[in-house]
Design a protein around this motif. Structure first.
Motif, PDB file in Angstrom:
ATOM      1  N   ALA A 210       3.737   2.384 -57.785  1.00 44.58           N
ATOM      2  CA  ALA A 210       4.964   2.663 -58.544  1.00 44.58           C
ATOM      3  C   ALA A 210       5.501   4.009 -58.085  1.00 44.58           C
ATOM      4  O   ALA A 210       4.760   4.832 -57.527  1.00 44.58           O
ATOM      5  CB  ALA A 210       4.688   2.693 -60.046  1.00 44.58           C
TER       6      ALA A 210
ATOM      7  N   ALA B 169       8.289   4.636 -64.415  1.00 42.76           N
ATOM      8  CA  ALA B 169       8.422   3.263 -63.928  1.00 42.76           C
ATOM      9  C   ALA B 169       7.268   2.403 -64.387  1.00 42.76           C
ATOM     10  O   ALA B 169       7.463   1.296 -64.892  1.00 42.76           O
ATOM     11  CB  ALA B 169       8.529   3.246 -62.406  1.00 42.76           C
ATOM     12  N   PHE B 170       6.024   2.884 -64.249  1.00 43.58           N
ATOM     13  CA  PHE B 170       4.930   1.975 -64.586  1.00 43.58           C
ATOM     14  C   PHE B 170       4.734   1.830 -66.093  1.00 43.58           C
ATOM     15  O   PHE B 170       4.224   0.811 -66.547  1.00 43.58           O
ATOM     16  CB  PHE B 170       3.628   2.294 -63.847  1.00 43.58           C
TER      17      PHE B 170
ATOM     18  N   THR C 270       7.408  -1.557 -63.568  1.00 37.38           N
ATOM     19  CA  THR C 270       8.178  -1.101 -62.411  1.00 37.38           C
ATOM     20  C   THR C 270       9.372  -1.998 -62.122  1.00 37.38           C
ATOM     21  O   THR C 270      10.476  -1.520 -61.834  1.00 37.38           O
ATOM     22  CB  THR C 270       7.270  -1.000 -61.177  1.00 37.38           C
TER      23      THR C 270
END
Length: 219
Positions: free
Chosen positions: A114, A119-120, A124
């Motif tokens: 990621a 994001a994670f 993502t």
């Protein structure tokens, strides 16, 4: 008995295990993580009864100097490699420009795929799908909400020069609080942070997102 953690940065990457001693062999996995993820990783270890998994943290403040992350990770991997069957690096790219991924390939260890923790936590794919519409968003996680003064206000000098706020944040439009937990006190703190920065506020419950899925592969 679940691993213990003071939830502070651990500059020497000390291992948090069941008995305080680094075990050897027996399928054990060391999760080498950013200190900003300590609380979430320990919660996942407890929730899933991952008794084979231990945690070592590097200082979260390294995110203010991402060029230093690869060397810190390398030092910790080399320090602990002989004590574990596997080491999993609980970092995404985190501003290293691909350097951390190249290092992990060289060392033969896995890491989270990621660009960064925002994001994670969201997932993502979902984060990337939103990215074009959210390039003016400023993100906080549970950790950054708790540590807002230490990681945002003080490093930017806004405690001493609040007039610089618009120079730093004038191009942002909203603060997105990615909540890992349902905590009204943290939500109130994140909302206050948005007001401090002069931004609109949005709370988005993410839970542990891809972090949980990534750790589950180390079972």
């Amino acid at each position: 008995m679940a691993p213990r953690c003071a939830l502070d940065d651990l500059p020497d990457a000390g291992v948090l295990t069941h008995d305080g001693l680094a075990p050897r062999g027996d399928g054990r996995v060391l999760v080498l993580a950013c200190g900003a993820l300590a609380r979430e990783i320990l919660a996942l270890i407890r929730l899933n009864a991952w008794g084979h998994m231990d945690l070592a943290c590097l200082p979260a403040i390294l995110h203010n100097h991402p060029d230093r992350i690869p060397d810190a990770v390398q030092g910790a991997v080399e320090k602990h490699r002989s004590d574990y069957d596997r080491i999993f690096v609980a970092y995404a790219d985190c501003g290293t420009g691909g350097a951390l991924a190249r290092l992990c390939d060289t060392l033969g260890v896995e890491m989270i795929a990621a660009p960064h923790c925002y994001a994670f936590f969201e997932g993502t794919d979902a984060f990337v799908a939103r990215a074009e519409d959210e390039f003016t968003a400023f993100y906080l996680t549970d950790f950054l909400t708790r540590q807002f003064d230490a990681f945002v206000i003080k490093p930017l000098g806004l405690d001493r020069h609040p007039e610089l706020r618009d120079a730093y944040f004038g191009h942002y439009t909203k603060l997105v609080y990615q909540a890992q937990t349902d905590d009204p006190a943290l939500t109130a703190k994140a909302k206050a942070a948005a007001a401090t920065l002069g931004l609109a506020f949005e709370r988005r419950f993410t839970g542990y997102g891809d972090l949980a899925r990534a750790l589950a592969t180390q079972g």
